[in-house]
Design an enzyme around this catalytic site. Structure first.
Site, PDB file in Angstrom:
ATOM      1  N   GLY A 190       0.821  -1.198   0.000  1.00  0.00           N
ATOM      2  CA  GLY A 190       0.000   0.000   0.000  1.00  0.00           C
ATOM      3  C   GLY A 190       0.854   1.245   0.000  1.00  0.00           C
ATOM      4  O   GLY A 190       0.581   2.202  -0.716  1.00  0.00           O
ATOM      5  N   ALA A 191       1.919   1.215   0.818  1.00  0.00           N
ATOM      6  CA  ALA A 191       2.826   2.354   0.906  1.00  0.00           C
ATOM      7  C   ALA A 191       4.036   1.918   1.719  1.00  0.00           C
ATOM      8  O   ALA A 191       4.051   0.843   2.307  1.00  0.00           O
ATOM      9  CB  ALA A 191       2.140   3.559   1.565  1.00  0.00           C
ATOM     10  N   MET A 192       5.053   2.787   1.748  1.00  0.00           N
ATOM     11  CA  MET A 192       6.298   2.456   2.449  1.00  0.00           C
ATOM     12  C   MET A 192       6.807   3.687   3.175  1.00  0.00           C
ATOM     13  O   MET A 192       6.878   4.779   2.607  1.00  0.00           O
ATOM     14  CB  MET A 192       7.338   1.945   1.447  1.00  0.00           C
ATOM     15  CG  MET A 192       8.663   1.581   2.055  1.00  0.00           C
ATOM     16  SD  MET A 192       8.483   0.270   3.264  1.00  0.00           S
ATOM     17  CE  MET A 192       9.833   0.670   4.369  1.00  0.00           C
ATOM     18  N   GLU A 193       7.197   3.488   4.442  1.00  0.00           N
ATOM     19  CA  GLU A 193       7.510   4.598   5.341  1.00  0.00           C
ATOM     20  C   GLU A 193       8.950   5.072   5.282  1.00  0.00           C
ATOM     21  O   GLU A 193       9.455   5.629   6.258  1.00  0.00           O
ATOM     22  CB  GLU A 193       7.191   4.182   6.783  1.00  0.00           C
ATOM     23  CG  GLU A 193       8.136   3.144   7.396  1.00  0.00           C
ATOM     24  CD  GLU A 193       7.677   1.712   7.222  1.00  0.00           C
ATOM     25  OE1 GLU A 193       8.170   0.832   7.958  1.00  0.00           O
ATOM     26  OE2 GLU A 193       6.821   1.465   6.349  1.00  0.00           O
ATOM     27  N   ASN A 194       9.641   4.900   4.163  1.00  0.00           N
ATOM     28  CA  ASN A 194      11.037   5.338   4.060  1.00  0.00           C
ATOM     29  C   ASN A 194      11.235   6.703   4.710  1.00  0.00           C
ATOM     30  O   ASN A 194      10.432   7.615   4.523  1.00  0.00           O
ATOM     31  CB  ASN A 194      11.454   5.437   2.587  1.00  0.00           C
ATOM     32  CG  ASN A 194      10.923   4.302   1.758  1.00  0.00           C
ATOM     33  OD1 ASN A 194      11.332   3.176   1.914  1.00  0.00           O
ATOM     34  ND2 ASN A 194       9.986   4.611   0.884  1.00  0.00           N
TER      35      ASN A 194
ATOM     36  N   HIS B 152      -0.823   6.203   8.743  1.00  0.00           N
ATOM     37  CA  HIS B 152      -0.006   5.042   9.100  1.00  0.00           C
ATOM     38  C   HIS B 152       1.465   5.272   8.759  1.00  0.00           C
ATOM     39  O   HIS B 152       2.350   5.071   9.610  1.00  0.00           O
ATOM     40  CB  HIS B 152      -0.519   3.800   8.364  1.00  0.00           C
ATOM     41  CG  HIS B 152       0.233   2.554   8.669  1.00  0.00           C
ATOM     42  ND1 HIS B 152      -0.154   1.670   9.651  1.00  0.00           N
ATOM     43  CD2 HIS B 152       1.365   2.023   8.127  1.00  0.00           C
ATOM     44  CE1 HIS B 152       0.699   0.670   9.705  1.00  0.00           C
ATOM     45  NE2 HIS B 152       1.629   0.860   8.781  1.00  0.00           N
ATOM     46  N   GLU B 153       1.737   5.688   7.524  1.00  0.00           N
ATOM     47  CA  GLU B 153       3.136   5.858   7.125  1.00  0.00           C
ATOM     48  C   GLU B 153       3.783   7.034   7.860  1.00  0.00           C
ATOM     49  O   GLU B 153       4.970   6.967   8.202  1.00  0.00           O
ATOM     50  CB  GLU B 153       3.229   6.057   5.608  1.00  0.00           C
ATOM     51  CG  GLU B 153       2.578   4.955   4.782  1.00  0.00           C
ATOM     52  CD  GLU B 153       3.010   3.555   5.157  1.00  0.00           C
ATOM     53  OE1 GLU B 153       4.155   3.370   5.620  1.00  0.00           O
ATOM     54  OE2 GLU B 153       2.201   2.619   5.006  1.00  0.00           O
TER      55      GLU B 153
ATOM     56  N   GLU C 258       4.714  -2.608  13.044  1.00  0.00           N
ATOM     57  CA  GLU C 258       3.461  -2.638  12.288  1.00  0.00           C
ATOM     58  C   GLU C 258       2.236  -2.729  13.192  1.00  0.00           C
ATOM     59  O   GLU C 258       1.248  -2.033  12.980  1.00  0.00           O
ATOM     60  CB  GLU C 258       3.476  -3.791  11.283  1.00  0.00           C
ATOM     61  CG  GLU C 258       4.527  -3.649  10.186  1.00  0.00           C
ATOM     62  CD  GLU C 258       4.387  -2.378   9.356  1.00  0.00           C
ATOM     63  OE1 GLU C 258       3.331  -1.706   9.439  1.00  0.00           O
ATOM     64  OE2 GLU C 258       5.331  -2.055   8.619  1.00  0.00           O
TER      65      GLU C 258
END
Length: 882
Positions: free
Chosen positions: A265-269, A301-302, A324
Site C-alpha cells: 500500500g505504501a512504504m515509510e522510508n 499510518h506511514e 506494524e
C-alpha cells in the site's frame, strides 16, 4: 517440489548481533536507459569480540569492482555467489567501495530499484536493498546515508532521496545531480530513491515547537489535481500525533511520491514515503468515500511510522509487529478520531475476524512474533498487522489512556535511535506503570485464536449473578499445547429497560457504574456479582476488547434486545450480526437438505426498528447494522464449507428483508438522495452509505422499475461513491441496463488507471453465471496489465476472494484458472503470486471433491520449475495441512 532452491528456515532462537556495523553510507546512482551503475562507499567497523569474515547480502547484482581502503581487490580476494559477497581479510575498521550494475527497467519483482511508468523508484522492505548493492541488509544495522543521484535532466528532472537536500546542479551532456543527506541512522530497508518526470503540490506544517516543515506530494503531471485530500490528511496526522503521543516531525521536509506499480500500500522510508497511487489520488469524480478513508488512514499510518518504525525500528524481522502492530493501532486511533470511533471499530473487527481468524486456523498460522520463517515477504500478514494492533489495544485497555501514554513516552525516550524487540516495547509499558505483563507476553509467542466459553446463572433469592468463563486456544501445527492468555474482557449488565446495573463483585468493596473490565488469566474463571435485583442481560466483550471467539448462548429475543438497547454501539451491531449468522447457517442447512426456507419474523421486526431510527441515529452506524455477515465470515462457522449453499442462504435472507421492508427501504432511499455537491465529512459519508445500502436491498428485488432507478443514479451521480454503488448493483443483474452501464463507465474513464481497477473488480465480483469467462476475457483487455499489482488484485484477486460461489464452482474451472495464473505470475512477481496461492491454503475446509481439485493445483504449482521461495513455503505448508 520444484527445481528451485530448497528454502532455508530462519529461527528467532538463532539470532545473533551483526559481526560488523556500517556507520556511514555514501551512494552514487548513475541512472541509465538500459542499466544503472551504483557506487557504494561504506565505513565499516568490526563488532567487539567478533572474528568472522565480512558477509554482505546481494541479489541479482552484476559486480564491477571492489576497493578496500582504496586498493582494488582481485577476484581471488573475495568469494561471490548468487546471495553473498564474502571478504575474509578485513581489519577492525575500514572503508569498502563497491560498484555494481543493475537493470531497473527489467525488474518486474518491484523490489529494489525498478521503473514504473518511466520513473525510477525503490522498495527495499524487507530485503530489497540487496538488489541495489552488496550490504549488511538487516534491520539492526543502522547507518547515516548520503545519496547522490545523477541522471538526464530532461527525462528525470526530479531527483529525490531520504533526508535533506544538501547540493544540486547541472553536469555535462544534459545531466544533472542532487545530493541528499539523512542525519538519522536507519536500516537499509528504509532507503528510498525516486527519479522522473513528476509534478508536486507544496504546503507547510508548523510543529508545536515552532519548526516549519516543508511538505511535498509528487505525482505524474496528469494527476496533480488529485492530491489535496492526501495533503490535508497528512497535516491532520501530524497534528494528531503531536497531541496524542507528543511526537514531532524531525526533518526539514516530508515528501510523498505516488507510483502506479507497487506491491504494497505504501512504504515509510525516512522522509520520503513511496505510495501506491491508489492511496494518494482522489477527487469526488474518481474516488469513493471508502477511497478517501483509506487514503487518510494510510497517510497517517506511514507518517506515524516516523517514530514507531523509523526512529525506533525492529531488531530483526521476527519483531515486525513491533512497528506494524503498534502503528496500525495508532492509525486506527487516528481514523476513529476523524470519522467516528464506532464504525471504524466495526470495520477493523470485521477485517480481523474475516481474514486473521481464518489465517490463525490455516497452514500459515503463526504468532504475532513468529519463531521461524522461510521467506520474510510471506509474513506481512494480517496476524502481524491487525492482530498485532489488537495486542497493543489490549495493553491500552489494561493500562488506560493515561497509563498507556506514560508507557509510550518512556518507550520513545528509552529506545530512540535503536533497533529493539516486542519485549522492549512491553517492558517500557510495564516500567512506566509498575505493571506485570509476564503472562500477557504469550499474545506475542502463541499462535491461534482463543475461544471463550461462557455460562451464566442467576440466584433470584440471593440476588447473585454468576459468570463462568473458560478459555481455550486450539492447537496449531507448531504449538499443540497452549497456556492461558492474560486478556481483558470488557462487559456490562443490563436490566429489562436497557439500563446499566451497578457492578459489584463478591469479595470487593467497590461498585463500578456502567462497564467493568474483567482480567482473565486462568483457563477457568468464575465471577460472582452481588446485589443484582433482577436477572440481567449481559453485554460481553464490549468494543471487542480482546481478539477471541466468544461462545455464549443468548436467545433470539435477548439478541434483539441488545440490538435495540445496548449502550455499547459495537455490541448492538454484534448482536445483530450473530443473530444473522444463526439464521443464515440454519438456512444453509435447509438448502442443503432441500427444505423450504423461511426467515424468523423477529429478525425482520428488529431490522424494521433499526430503519425507524434512521433520522436520529448515526447513519453510518445504521448502514453497518444493515450489512449482513460476509460469506467469508460465515464460512468460519461451517465444519465443511459449502459455497453454493452459503450464497443461496445469504441471498434468500437479503431478498426476504427487501420484500418485507420494501416501503421502508424505498422511503429512506428517496429521502436521503441529495443533489447537494459532494463533500467528504462524517455526516455526508453516512448519508451516502445508508442511501446506497437501501438501494442495494431494493435491487435484490430484481424489478425493472428499480433497475431503471439504479441506472438513473448511475448516469446522474456527481461522485464516484454513488456511481460505483449503482454500477456494482447493476453488474449483479441480467438487466439491459447492465451492459449499458459497464460500457458507459469504460468509455468515460478508460484513461484513468485507478478507476479502471474499479471497473475490473466489479465485473470480477459479479455473481453472474459466466463470471469466470468474463474474467478470462478481461485478462486480455487493455485495462489489465499482468505486471501491475493493482490490476492483478482488482481482477484475479477480486474473482477468487470475493466471488466465492463462482470461484468454487464444482467443476474446478476456477481453481484451474488461478493455478495457471499463479504459474505465469510467479517468475515476474513472486510476492503478488504468493498472495494468490494462499487462497488454496484452506483446501481441507471444503468437501472431498473440491479438496481433490484444489490439492491438484497446489501440487502442479509446487512442481513448477524455478519456483520462487515465496510460493515454495506456502504450497509446501498447505499440502502438509492436516
Amino acid at each position: 517440489m520444484s527445481e528451485g532452491k530448497i528454502n532455508k528456515t530462519v529461527y528467532l532462537k538463532d539470532y545473533c548481533p551483526p559481526d560488523y556495523q556500517i556507520k556511514t553510507v555514501h551512494l552514487s546512482f548513475y541512472l541509465g536507459e538500459e542499466h544503472t551503475k551504483v557506487h557504494t562507499k561504506l565505513s565499516i567497523t568490526r563488532s567487539l569480540g567478533k572474528e568472522a569474515p565480512l558477509v554482505l547480502h546481494g541479489e541479482a547484482l552484476e559486480l564491477l569492482s571492489i576497493q578496500l581502503n582504496g586498493q582494488l581487490l582481485t577476484e581471488n580476494s573475495y568469494q561471490i555467489n548468487s546471495e553473498f559477497l564474502i571478504l575474509h581479510q578485513v581489519s577492525d575498521q575500514f572503508i569498502l567501495e563497491i560498484e555494481t550494475k543493475i537493470y531497473p527497467q527489467k525488474n518486474t519483482t518491484l523490489s529494489g530499484l525498478y521503473v514504473s511508468e518511466g520513473n525510477f523508484c525503490t522498495q527495499c522492505e524487507a530485503e530489497g536493498f540487496r538488489r541495489i548493492t552488496y550490504f549488511l541488509d538487516r534491520p539492526d544495522v543502522m547507518a547515516t546515508y548520503t545519496t547522490t543521484i545523477i541522471g538526464n535532466k530532461e527525462k528525470y528532472p526530479v531527483l529525490l532521496s531520504n533526508g535533506n537536500l544538501i547540493d544540486q546542479g547541472d553536469k555535462e551532456h544534459g545531466e544533472h545531480f542532487a545530493t541528499w543527506q539523512d542525519p538519522f541512522p536507519k536500516p537499509s530497508y528504509l532507503f528510498a530513491l525516486v527519479a522522473g518526470k513528476l509534478s508536486s503540490i507544496q504546503d507547510k506544517f508548523t510543529t508545536l515547537s515552532g519548526r516549519e516543515v516543508s511538505l511535498s506530494i509528487y505525482v505524474q503531471p496528469h494527476n496533480i489535481e488529485k492530491c489535496a485530500h492526501a495533503m490535508a490528511s497528512l497535516k491532520r496526522a501530524m497534528a494528531w500525533d503531536e497531541q496524542a503521543y507528543g511526537r514531532e516531525y524531525d526533518l526539514d521536509n516530508y515528501m510523498i511520491v505516488a507510483v502506479d506499480d507497487f506491491n504494497m500500500g505504501a512504504m515509510e522510508n525516512k522522509g520520503l514515503n513511496i505510495f501506491n497511487s491508489k492511496f494518494i489520488l482522489a477527487n469526488p469524480e474518481t474516488a469513493t468515500d471508502t477511497d478517501y478513508q483509506y487514503i487518510e488512514g494510510v497517510i497517517g499510518h506511514e507518517y506515524f511510522h516516523n517514530w514507531s518504525g523509523n526512529r525506533i525500528t525492529c531488531r530483526d524481522w521476527f519483531q515486525l509487529s513491533l512497528k506494524e502492530g503498534f502503528t496500525v493501532f495508532r492509525d486506527q486511533q487516528f481514523s476513529a478520531s476523524q470519522s467516528g470511533a464506532v464504525v471504524k471499530r466495526i470495520e477493523d473487527v470485521n477485517r480481523l475476524r474475516t481474514y486473521q481468524f481464518r489465517e490463525d486456523a490455516g497452514p500459515m498460522a503463526h504468532p504475532v512474533r513468529p519463531e521461524s520463517y522461510e521467506e520474510i515477504n510471506n509474513f506481512y500478514t494480517v496476524t502481524i498487522y491487525e492482530k498485532g494492533a489488537e495486542v497493543v489495544r489490549m495493553l491500552h485497555t489494561l493500562l488506560g489512556e493515561t497509563g498507556f501514554r506514560k508507557g509510550t513516552d518512556l518507550y520513545f525516550e528509552r529506545h530512540d535511535g535503536q533497533a529493539v524487540t516486542t519485549d522492549d516495547f512491553v517492558k517500557a509499558l510495564e516500567d512506566a506503570n509498575q505493571a506485570n505483563f509476564f503472562q500477557f507476553r504469550l499474545w506475542y509467542s502463541q499462535a491461534g485464536t482463543p475461544e471463550l466459553h461462557v455460562q451464566s446463572s442467576y440466584d433470584v433469592d440471593q440476588q447473585i449473578y454468576t459468570l463462568k468463563i473458560k478459555q481455550i486456544c486450539p492447537p496449531t501445527p507448531d504449538q499443540p499445547h497452549k497456556k492461558p492468555f492474560h486478556l481483558p474482557l470488557t462487559m456490562g449488565l443490563l436490566d429489562s429497560y436497557g439500563k446499566h446495573i451497578p457492578i459489584e463483585l463478591v469479595g470487593e468493596n467497590y461498585i463500578t457504574e456502567g462497564i467493568r473490565i474483567l482480567e482473565l488469566k486462568n483457563q477457568e474463571e468464575t465471577f460472582v456479582f452481588k446485589n443484582i435485583p433482577t436477572k440481567p442481560i449481559p453485554s460481553l466483550l464490549r468494543g471487542f476488547s480482546t481478539p477471541v471467539k466468544l461462545h455464549f448462548e443468548l436467545s433470539d429475543e435477548e439478541r434483539c434486545f441488545l440490538l435495540a438497547h445496548d449502550s455499547d454501539p459495537f455490541n448492538r451491531w454484534e448482536a445483530g450480526q450473530q443473530l444473522a449468522v444463526k439464521i443464515i447457517l440454519s438456512l444453509t442447512k435447509y438448502y442443503q437438505e432441500e427444505k423450504s426456507l423461511n426467515v424468523p419474523s423477529i429478525f425482520i421486526e428488529a431490522i424494521a426498528k433499526v430503519l425507524e431510527n434512521y433520522q436520529t441515529d448515526d447513519q453510518s452506524f445504521i448502514a453497518q447494522l444493515l450489512v449482513l455477515p460476509s460469506e467469508h465470515y460465515l464460512s468460519e462457522f461451517m465444519e465443511v464449507i459449502d459455497p453454493e449453499a452459503l450464497y443461496q442462504a445469504r441471498t434468500f435472507l437479503r431478498q426476504t428483508l427487501a420484500h418485507s421492508l420494501k416501503d421502508s427501504f424505498n422511503t429512506i432511499y428517496h429521502r436521503l438522495t441529495s443533489e447537494k455537491p459532494y463533500s467528504f465529512n462524517p455526516q455526508e459519508v453516512g448519508r451516502r452509505a445508508l442511501c446506497n445500502i437501501c438501494l442495494g436491498y431494493l435491487m435484490a428485488l430484481d424489478e425493472t422499475e428499480i433497475h431503471q432507478h439504479c441506472f438513473q443514479q448511475f448516469k446522474t451521480a456527481d461522485n464516484m461513491t454513488d456511481r460505483i454503488a449503482a454500477l456494482s448493483y447493476l453488474a449483479d443483474t441480467k438487466s439491459t441496463e447492465r451492459e449499458a452501464a459497464l460500457s458507459m463507465f469504460y468509455d468515460q474513464w478508460k484513461q484513468d488507471s485507478l478507476v479502471m481497477d474499479k471497473w475490473l473488480s466489479i465485473q470480477a465480483s459479479a455473481k453472474c453465471d459466466d463470471a469466470l469467462e468474463i474474467v478470462k476475457q478481461l485478462t486480455s483487455h487493455s485495462a489489465f496489465k499482468l505486471t501491475n499489482p493493482n490490476k492483478v488484485r482488482a481482477l484475479i484477486g477480486a474473482f477468487c476472494q470475493n466471488n466465492l460461489v463462482n470461484f468454487h464452482h464444482p467443476s474446478g474451472d476456477g481453481y484451474k484458472f488461478l493455478g495457471e495464473f499463479i504459474r505465469k505470475l510467479d517468475p515476474l512477481n513472486p510476492q503478488i503470486a504468493a498472495r494468490l496461492v494462499s487462497i488454496f491454503s484452506f483446501w481441507k475446509r471444503y468437501d472431498s471433491k473440491r479438496q481433490v481439485l484444489m490439492k491438484d493445483q497446489l501440487e502442479q504449482i509446487s512442481h513448477s520449475p524455478n519456483l520462487s521461495k515465496d510460493i515454495q513455503e506456502i504450497t509446501l505448508k498447505s499440502l502438509k495441512m492436516n
